[in-house]
Scaffold this active site. Structure first.
Site, PDB file in Angstrom:
ATOM      1  N   TRP A  32      -5.187  -6.031  15.693  1.00 19.49           N
ATOM      2  CA  TRP A  32      -4.470  -6.805  14.678  1.00 19.49           C
ATOM      3  C   TRP A  32      -3.810  -8.034  15.254  1.00 19.49           C
ATOM      4  CZ3 TRP A  32      -6.058  -6.609  10.071  1.00 19.49           C
ATOM      5  CH2 TRP A  32      -6.558  -5.422   9.533  1.00 19.49           C
ATOM      6  N   LYS A  56       0.220   1.123   3.950  1.00 17.36           N
ATOM      7  CA  LYS A  56       0.359   2.154   4.978  1.00 17.36           C
ATOM      8  C   LYS A  56       1.598   3.011   4.728  1.00 17.36           C
ATOM      9  CE  LYS A  56      -2.910  -0.424   6.916  1.00 17.36           C
ATOM     10  NZ  LYS A  56      -2.995  -1.712   7.571  1.00 17.36           N
ATOM     11  N   ASP A  60       4.519  -8.227  12.864  1.00 18.80           N
ATOM     12  CA  ASP A  60       3.645  -7.575  11.886  1.00 18.80           C
ATOM     13  C   ASP A  60       3.932  -6.081  11.980  1.00 18.80           C
ATOM     14  OD1 ASP A  60       1.640  -6.364  10.456  1.00 18.80           O
ATOM     15  OD2 ASP A  60      -0.020  -7.394  11.448  1.00 18.80           O
TER      16      ASP A  60
HETATM   17  C1  LIG Z   1      -3.634  -2.984   7.744  1.00 13.25           C
HETATM   18  C2  LIG Z   1      -3.036  -4.005   8.628  1.00 13.25           C
HETATM   19  C3  LIG Z   1      -3.148  -5.386   8.367  1.00 13.25           C
HETATM   20  C4  LIG Z   1      -4.007  -5.954   7.259  1.00 13.25           C
HETATM   21  O1  LIG Z   1      -3.616  -5.682   6.020  1.00 13.25           O
HETATM   22  P1  LIG Z   1      -4.513  -6.169   4.774  1.00 13.25           P
HETATM   23  O2  LIG Z   1      -3.697  -5.725   3.641  1.00 13.25           O
HETATM   24  O3  LIG Z   1      -5.842  -5.495   4.881  1.00 13.25           O
HETATM   25  O4  LIG Z   1      -4.634  -7.640   4.857  1.00 13.25           O
HETATM   26  C5  LIG Z   1      -2.508  -6.267   9.204  1.00 13.25           C
HETATM   27  N1  LIG Z   1      -1.794  -5.834  10.253  1.00 13.25           N
HETATM   28  C6  LIG Z   1      -1.685  -4.528  10.551  1.00 13.25           C
HETATM   29  C7  LIG Z   1      -0.887  -4.113  11.725  1.00 13.25           C
HETATM   30  C8  LIG Z   1      -2.300  -3.573   9.739  1.00 13.25           C
HETATM   31  O5  LIG Z   1      -2.174  -2.267  10.043  1.00 13.25           O
END
Ligand SMILES: *Cc1c(COP(=O)(O)O)cnc(C)c1O
Length: 361
Positions: A105, A199, A175
């Site tokens: 990521w 998540k 993030d």
């Molecule tokens: C799932 C995830 C994303 C991406 O999310 P989307 O909603 O698919 O754009 C970005 N960063 C992390 C750490 C993630 O787990």
């Protein structure tokens, strides 16, 4: 209905109580005669849902008053562009953005930011994505527009257990898509925290941004107005139609989290869940997790069978026991168990029992 435990990395398991409440309120929210999906985002019913969700999240994470809580669309991935479009303009051009590359990521974030600024990878582990490089080894840029971290690498299973110190007034951008609300954090140490909801918060389609007020108002001219955090903040996330149903479900998740004792109580349960699972994986060399012990994620736990020819048999046996979505990400292989907030400890115990049984212990 068959009883299952869902180990999906995302979209992922939600608290049963939340889904039950949403089902009960689906056709008629609080006597309004409307489903939340049918409400105007500017009407009093939805405004009350929105305000409660923001207030509960502010309380859960102890978000200081000088931070805005924004609800956007676009997911975590869109933020990889929205963050630079909002922050690169804070400093003299050409700007440099610092990254620590700890997995898939943060890798995607680096690639996207390179369209808007010079990118400096301050650190990257030499031997694959199995650790967080120690901060002493990071080569940070004085005057960087910001420093970006992915504090829980969902695919690689690497999680920060510390908050780095930044130089000067460089804001820290995190993030936190896959571990927000799973542990106590000090929001004041960050300039921006963002995450997709699917998540630990709610349904896909909702994106959360927590941003310090002094970082607003620097958007590049090319930034779409719907993604200019200052405009979004000035309109209480209603500059355009926000993902209303996602905000409603997120609000139910926040209320549920408050009821069970807040983030600190949740963190204690998450520590115990992760301890149980890693202990089973470490018991002998039948299974392995390759992440440095200090940097192991509590949320996403990739693991391998010593004999990978047994992978299909392992997954079939898991499925037969109602242990679902354990196949690893294609870039890593093996297995991955995601044990987000809504995964009960009984689900982890059921997986541990199966791990032991399959290994013939
Ligand atoms: C799932 C995830 C994303 C991406 O999310 P989307 O909603 O698919 O754009 C970005 N960063 C992390 C750490 C993630 O787990």
């Amino acid at each position: 209905m068959t009883h299952i435990y869902n180990f999906s990395a995302g979209p992922a398991v939600l608290p049963k109580e939340v889904l039950q409440q949403a089902a009960a309120e689906m056709l008629d929210w609080h006597g309004s005669g409307m489903s939340v999906m049918e409400m105007s985002h500017r009407g009093p019913e939805f405004i009350s849902i929105y305000q409660q969700a923001v207030a509960d999240l502010r309380e859960l994470l102890a978000v200081p008053d000088n931070y805005k809580i924004l609800f956007l669309q676009g997911g975590g991935l869109a933020e990889n562009a929205i963050v630079p479009m909002n922050l690169v303009g804070r400093v003299a051009q050409p700007a440099t953005v610092d990254f620590v590359h700890t997995g898939s990521w943060s890798g995607k974030s680096i690639k996207e930011a390179a369209r808007y600024a010079n990118v400096n990878v301050a650190a990257k582990p030499a031997d694959g994505f199995t650790s967080v490089p120690p901060q002493e080894s990071w080569k940070l840029t004085p005057g960087a527009a910001y420093l970006h971290l992915c504090t829980n690498e969902t695919i690689d299973g690497v999680e920060y257990n510390f908050v780095p110190t930044v130089q000067g007034d460089t804001p820290l951008v995190a993030d936190m898509s896959s571990h927000i609300l799973s542990r106590v954090i000090d929001v004041s140490k960050y300039g921006v925290i963002f995450g997709g909801a699917q998540k630990n918060i709610g349904p896909a389609g909702l994106t959360l941004v927590i941003v310090r007020e002094d970082l607003l108002g620097h958007a590049l001219p090319i930034c779409p107005s719907a993604f200019d955090w200052k405009i979004v903040a000035d309109h209480d996330s209603m500059y355009n139609t926000p993902p209303t149903y996602g905000i409603y479900i997120a609000g139910l998740v926040f209320a549920h989290l408050k009821k069970i004792g807040g983030v600190a109580a949740m963190e204690r349960i998450n520590i115990e869940k992760a301890r149980l699972l890693y202990a089973a994986l470490d018991a002998d060399d039948f299974y392995s997790n390759r992440v440095a012990v200090a940097d192991r994620s509590r949320m996403n736990i990739p693991f391998f069978l010593r004999d990978e020819s047994l992978n299909d048999k392992f997954l079939a046996g898991a499925k037969a026991r109602g242990l679902l979505q354990l196949k690893g990400h294609k870039s890593v292989g093996g297995m991955r168990a995601s044990i987000y907030n809504a995964m009960p400890i009984e689900g982890v115990q059921a997986l541990v029992d199966y791990l032991n049984e399959f290994a013939g212990r």
